[in-house]
Design an enzyme around this catalytic site. Structure first.
Site, mmCIF file in Angstrom:
data_model
loop_
_atom_site.group_PDB
_atom_site.id
_atom_site.type_symbol
_atom_site.label_atom_id
_atom_site.label_comp_id
_atom_site.label_asym_id
_atom_site.label_seq_id
_atom_site.Cartn_x
_atom_site.Cartn_y
_atom_site.Cartn_z
ATOM 1 N N HIS A 121 2.333 14.504 -0.245
ATOM 2 C CA HIS A 121 2.788 14.365 1.147
ATOM 3 C C HIS A 121 4.240 14.821 1.274
ATOM 4 O O HIS A 121 4.607 15.574 2.179
ATOM 5 C CB HIS A 121 2.705 12.902 1.598
ATOM 6 C CG HIS A 121 1.307 12.385 1.800
ATOM 7 N ND1 HIS A 121 0.410 12.969 2.651
ATOM 8 C CD2 HIS A 121 0.665 11.308 1.269
ATOM 9 C CE1 HIS A 121 -0.733 12.265 2.641
ATOM 10 N NE2 HIS A 121 -0.601 11.263 1.807
ATOM 11 N N HIS B 295 0.845 -1.201 0.000
ATOM 12 C CA HIS B 295 0.000 0.000 0.000
ATOM 13 C C HIS B 295 0.884 1.256 0.000
ATOM 14 O O HIS B 295 1.771 1.412 0.836
ATOM 15 C CB HIS B 295 -0.954 0.015 1.193
ATOM 16 C CG HIS B 295 -1.992 1.080 1.057
ATOM 17 N ND1 HIS B 295 -3.153 0.886 0.345
ATOM 18 C CD2 HIS B 295 -2.012 2.363 1.481
ATOM 19 C CE1 HIS B 295 -3.856 2.008 0.348
ATOM 20 N NE2 HIS B 295 -3.194 2.920 1.028
ATOM 21 N N ALA B 296 0.619 2.160 -0.933
ATOM 22 C CA ALA B 296 1.496 3.311 -1.128
ATOM 23 C C ALA B 296 1.539 4.201 0.112
ATOM 24 O O ALA B 296 0.527 4.419 0.772
ATOM 25 C CB ALA B 296 1.011 4.127 -2.327
ATOM 26 N N GLU C 106 -3.816 14.780 3.139
ATOM 27 C CA GLU C 106 -4.294 13.896 2.072
ATOM 28 C C GLU C 106 -4.712 14.672 0.825
ATOM 29 O O GLU C 106 -4.859 14.100 -0.250
ATOM 30 C CB GLU C 106 -5.461 13.048 2.580
ATOM 31 C CG GLU C 106 -5.098 12.089 3.716
ATOM 32 C CD GLU C 106 -3.912 11.207 3.397
ATOM 33 O OE1 GLU C 106 -3.642 10.952 2.208
ATOM 34 O OE2 GLU C 106 -3.217 10.786 4.352
ATOM 35 N N HIS D 99 -0.442 11.931 -5.560
ATOM 36 C CA HIS D 99 -0.930 11.947 -4.176
ATOM 37 C C HIS D 99 0.236 11.811 -3.191
ATOM 38 O O HIS D 99 0.391 12.613 -2.267
ATOM 39 C CB HIS D 99 -1.945 10.811 -3.974
ATOM 40 C CG HIS D 99 -2.421 10.672 -2.556
ATOM 41 N ND1 HIS D 99 -3.604 11.192 -2.111
ATOM 42 C CD2 HIS D 99 -1.848 10.076 -1.477
ATOM 43 C CE1 HIS D 99 -3.748 10.932 -0.817
ATOM 44 N NE2 HIS D 99 -2.696 10.251 -0.409
ATOM 45 N N GLU D 100 1.063 10.809 -3.412
ATOM 46 C CA GLU D 100 2.183 10.560 -2.484
ATOM 47 C C GLU D 100 3.183 11.714 -2.514
ATOM 48 O O GLU D 100 3.711 12.130 -1.486
ATOM 49 C CB GLU D 100 2.890 9.240 -2.824
ATOM 50 C CG GLU D 100 2.002 8.001 -2.695
ATOM 51 C CD GLU D 100 1.317 7.882 -1.341
ATOM 52 O OE1 GLU D 100 1.861 8.386 -0.342
ATOM 53 O OE2 GLU D 100 0.213 7.314 -1.277
ATOM 54 N N TYR E 209 -9.381 11.273 4.660
ATOM 55 C CA TYR E 209 -9.591 11.133 3.217
ATOM 56 C C TYR E 209 -10.928 11.734 2.803
ATOM 57 O O TYR E 209 -11.083 12.243 1.702
ATOM 58 C CB TYR E 209 -9.526 9.669 2.788
ATOM 59 C CG TYR E 209 -8.186 9.041 3.053
ATOM 60 C CD1 TYR E 209 -7.095 9.318 2.244
ATOM 61 C CD2 TYR E 209 -7.999 8.174 4.133
ATOM 62 C CE1 TYR E 209 -5.854 8.745 2.494
ATOM 63 C CE2 TYR E 209 -6.772 7.598 4.388
ATOM 64 C CZ TYR E 209 -5.696 7.886 3.564
ATOM 65 O OH TYR E 209 -4.478 7.328 3.810
ATOM 66 N N HIS F 218 -6.129 0.268 6.224
ATOM 67 C CA HIS F 218 -6.060 1.328 7.234
ATOM 68 C C HIS F 218 -6.674 0.906 8.566
ATOM 69 O O HIS F 218 -6.313 1.438 9.605
ATOM 70 C CB HIS F 218 -6.768 2.587 6.734
ATOM 71 C CG HIS F 218 -6.153 3.164 5.478
ATOM 72 N ND1 HIS F 218 -6.101 2.485 4.288
ATOM 73 C CD2 HIS F 218 -5.563 4.362 5.245
ATOM 74 C CE1 HIS F 218 -5.520 3.238 3.366
ATOM 75 N NE2 HIS F 218 -5.175 4.392 3.923
HETATM 76 O O1 X8Z Z 1 -4.239 5.266 1.389
HETATM 77 C C1 X8Z Z 1 -4.293 6.067 0.482
HETATM 78 C C2 X8Z Z 1 -3.024 6.626 -0.139
HETATM 79 C C3 X8Z Z 1 -1.900 6.654 0.838
HETATM 80 S S1 X8Z Z 1 -2.044 7.896 2.033
HETATM 81 C C4 X8Z Z 1 -2.616 5.766 -1.301
HETATM 82 N N1 X8Z Z 1 -5.499 6.435 -0.016
HETATM 83 C C5 X8Z Z 1 -6.752 5.915 0.524
HETATM 84 C C6 X8Z Z 1 -6.912 4.442 0.229
HETATM 85 O O2 X8Z Z 1 -6.191 3.910 -0.611
HETATM 86 O O3 X8Z Z 1 -7.784 3.798 0.832
HETATM 87 C C7 X8Z Z 1 -5.726 7.404 -1.085
HETATM 88 C C8 X8Z Z 1 -7.196 7.371 -1.330
HETATM 89 C C9 X8Z Z 1 -7.832 6.709 -0.153
HETATM 90 ZN ZN ZN Z 2 -2.076 9.863 1.499
#
Ligand code: X8Z
Ligand code: ZN
Length: 628
Positions: free
Chosen positions: A378, A344-345, A402, A374-375, A513, A503
């Site tokens: 940050h 996960h990024a 975010e 997105h990354e 988010y 998460h």
């Molecule tokens: O977790 C993320 C990013 C890293 S902060 C890739 N996002 C959420 C997810 O993937 O659930 C971005 C959008 C929502």
């Molecule tokens: Zn993020």
């Protein structure tokens, strides 16, 4: 001694200690930043090492110990700040006062032993999540084939994700969806222990529970209410999209479902959080040139590295800070072949002003190009506020963090911009505009209820409304209520479907988010104005606008030095979270969807009774429990 002499002596003592306090404050804060940088650096390295190598059993213990060391240091500094400066009533300087207040607040206040336990639980869940595999599905026998060697079994990333996105086989999708949740259930007991321990820490830190602590980071009175009101505002837009997509899915999978809520496994994503991958059979005008540039990226031999450079170039074109050598040398941008990592990024601040890294298992496609922006958002924020004192090296609130890269991506994905960088050669038309907005809606609008409900669920877990025997029923209540989706099969009593989301098990708050999805349109609108873009909002590309970049960096540099409404003011000129920018952006699409839905005579919504305010302006019937 005489009384008046005593009194004047006391006055002198107070004056002396006040002057002393001022210089003590400066010393204290300077020392906090210097020693804190070392503490944070050591802890970040230890946690990075685990995330990029889940196969080495020696690393989790080191990370848990580093977390405990950092926690111990934070507690020590908090105690010192309280011993020296008490309730801060003698501190006049608002910035110093704010720093000291932050230092005095220890969110999760646990003993070393408990911190190690808590970190270990989270790492255990992360390892279960990222290292388990499921038997591949066989198209031949139409069932899972477990005779394959384990190395060929499917991981969550990329194989399961790929199937959820691209399979159009209802049964295969149900299999993958369910098998992943069978793995997630393995984490249920760890999660229960995690909830108890984290709550213990929050209470010892002066909060009601962990949710109370997480919400406090937004510094908003009645934050729950703010989120709920914001959600109600955009709900009618979501309902239009839901109704349209349900009709397309009924046509795609004839006779496979009869509920007015949509089965969760056919929305093109493991969690139905974004529906972008349904584009192939749902696009409004399929004959118009596509706005998806994945094929073009592949044709031009894009690589992950090239994608990162495209993003870096965009940031630089606004006059923002470019990615540094450390970033390029130390980031991991492709999935290694020989070991498991957390795919996960994520973006990492090593808090020493130099070391910033991204970790991402990049695939060459348009969605990942957006995620890279997105990354990098940050990282840009980390770099912009690096000169702030340590307590302020944070987003104005977690939702701001975010929103940074997503704001950039709103500009990057416009057909106008994609044309400029040679990924699209198309002439703009009304149909293409609707196709574009529709693709954006599958990402952004579909996400709204999901982004909201994850923490609605977790707040209820932390405050005891849901316990382990109601985790799953509570989860599905919310999934149906907010997203209008249902599970494809009866869920087992011991299921832990919320734990299928990264998460949730790695303890990352999620409401940020949702906040971001609203705020990023406000930022985008403000930057478009600064760039003198006067056409429709959704067409704005502020590429190369130094004015837009200056406006943005002014806000970014504040970090968390002031409450977020000040940062909001700095960029948008007003202090509120406001859904009017996202509404304006999607207005043409909303009208189009509404027209289609009314034409089709479809009902809106699903099993839940919605507030009057929402139903009033819809002149089509509400859905019952099944479709007519
Ligand atoms: O977790 C993320 C990013 C890293 S902060 C890739 N996002 C959420 C997810 O993937 O659930 C971005 C959008 C929502
Ligand atoms: Zn993020």
């Amino acid at each position: 001694m005489e009384r008046h002499t005593l009194a004047s002596l006391a006055l002198i003592t107070i004056l002396v200690s006040l002057v002393g306090a001022q210089s003590n404050v400066d010393d204290f804060l300077a020392n906090y930043s210097t020693s804190g940088e070392q503490q944070y650096y050591a802890d970040t390295v230890a946690n990075w090492n685990v995330a990029v190598n889940l196969d080495d059993d020696s690393l989790p213990g080191l990370a848990a110990q580093a977390d405990a060391d950092l926690a111990e240091w934070e507690q020590m500094m908090a105690a010192q700040a309280t011993a020296q400066f008490g309730d801060l009533s003698s501190i006049n300087d608002t910035s110093k006062k704010r720093q000291l207040k932050m230092i005095q607040t220890v969110g999760l206040n646990l003993t070393s032993t408990d911190t190690i336990l808590l970190s270990t639980l989270i790492i255990n869940m992360t390892t279960v999540f990222n290292t388990n595999r499921i038997c591949p599905w066989s198209n031949l026998t139409r069932e899972p084939n477990c005779s394959m060697p384990f190395q060929k079994w499917w991981r969550i990333d990329p194989e399961m994700f790929d199937r959820m996105s691209h399979s159009r086989d209802y049964d295969e999708l149900a299999y993958v969806w369910t098998a992943w949740r069978n793995i997630s259930a393995l984490n249920k007991e760890y999660f229960e222990q995690y909830v108890d321990l984290s709550n213990k820490g929050a209470r010892q830190g002066g909060f009601k529970d962990t949710g109370d602590y997480w919400r406090s980071l937004f510094e908003s009175e009645d934050f729950k209410n703010l989120m709920d009101q914001t959600f109600q505002e955009i709900l009618p837009l979501y309902e239009e999209l839901h109704t349209y997509i349900r009709r397309k899915l009924l046509a795609q999978y004839p006779g496979r479902f009869k509920t007015s809520a949509i089965p969760a496994h056919i929305l093109g994503n493991m969690w139905a959080q974004e529906w972008t991958d349904l584009g192939d059979f749902t696009t409004p005008f399929p004959d118009i040139a596509t706005v998806d540039v994945t094929a073009e990226m592949l044709a031009q031999n894009y690589t992950p590295l090239k994608m990162f450079h495209v993003a870096d170039d965009f940031y630089q074109s606004l006059g923002l800070i470019k990615m540094n050598d450390g970033f390029w040398n130390n980031s991991i941008i492709e999935q290694p072949e020989n070991r498991s990592i957390v795919c996960h990024a994520s973006a990492w601040d090593f808090v020493n002003g130099q070391d910033f890294r991204v970790k991402m298992c990049t695939k060459v496609n348009m969605a990942d190009l957006v995620t890279i922006h997105h990354e990098m958002g940050h990282i840009e924020y980390y770099m912009q506020y690096a000169k702030q004192p340590l307590p302020f090296r944070n987003g104005a609130n977690p939702g701001f963090h975010e929103a940074i890269g997503d704001t950039m991506a709103l500009s990057v994905v416009t057909p106008q911009h994609l044309q400029k960088i040679g990924l699209l050669n198309s002439t703009s038309s009304n149909e293409q505009d609707i196709n574009f907005l529709f693709k954006q809606a599958l990402g952004k609008v579909a996400f709204l209820p999901f982004g909201y409900l994850i923490d609605v669920w977790r707040w209820s877990v932390f405050d005891g409304t849901y316990n382990s025997s109601t985790y799953n029923t509570g989860w599905w209540d919310l999934r149906t209520k907010y997203q209008g989706i249902v599970p494809p099969n009866d869920r087992p009593v011991d299921a832990f479907d919320a734990g299928s989301k990264s998460h949730v098990i790695d303890s990352t708050p999620y409401i940020s988010y949702f906040f971001s999805e609203i705020a990023q349109f406000q930022f985008y609108e403000a930057m478009c104005k600064a760039a003198n873009q006067t056409d429709a909002l959704y067409k704005c590309d502020f590429y190369q606008s130094k004015a837009a970049g200056d406006l943005f960096s002014g806000m970014l540099q504040l970090g968390n030095s002031q409450p977020w409404p000040q940062a909001m003011q700095k960029i948008t000129g007003q202090q509120n979270l406001d859904a009017s920018a996202i509404s304006e952006y999607f207005k043409p699409l909303r009208d189009w969807l509404r027209n289609e839905n009314v034409k089709a005579g479809d009902c809106y919504g699903w099993d839940y009774t919605w507030p009057d305010a929402v139903t009033k302006n819809l002149n089509t019937p509400r859905c019952g429990s099944t479709l007519a």
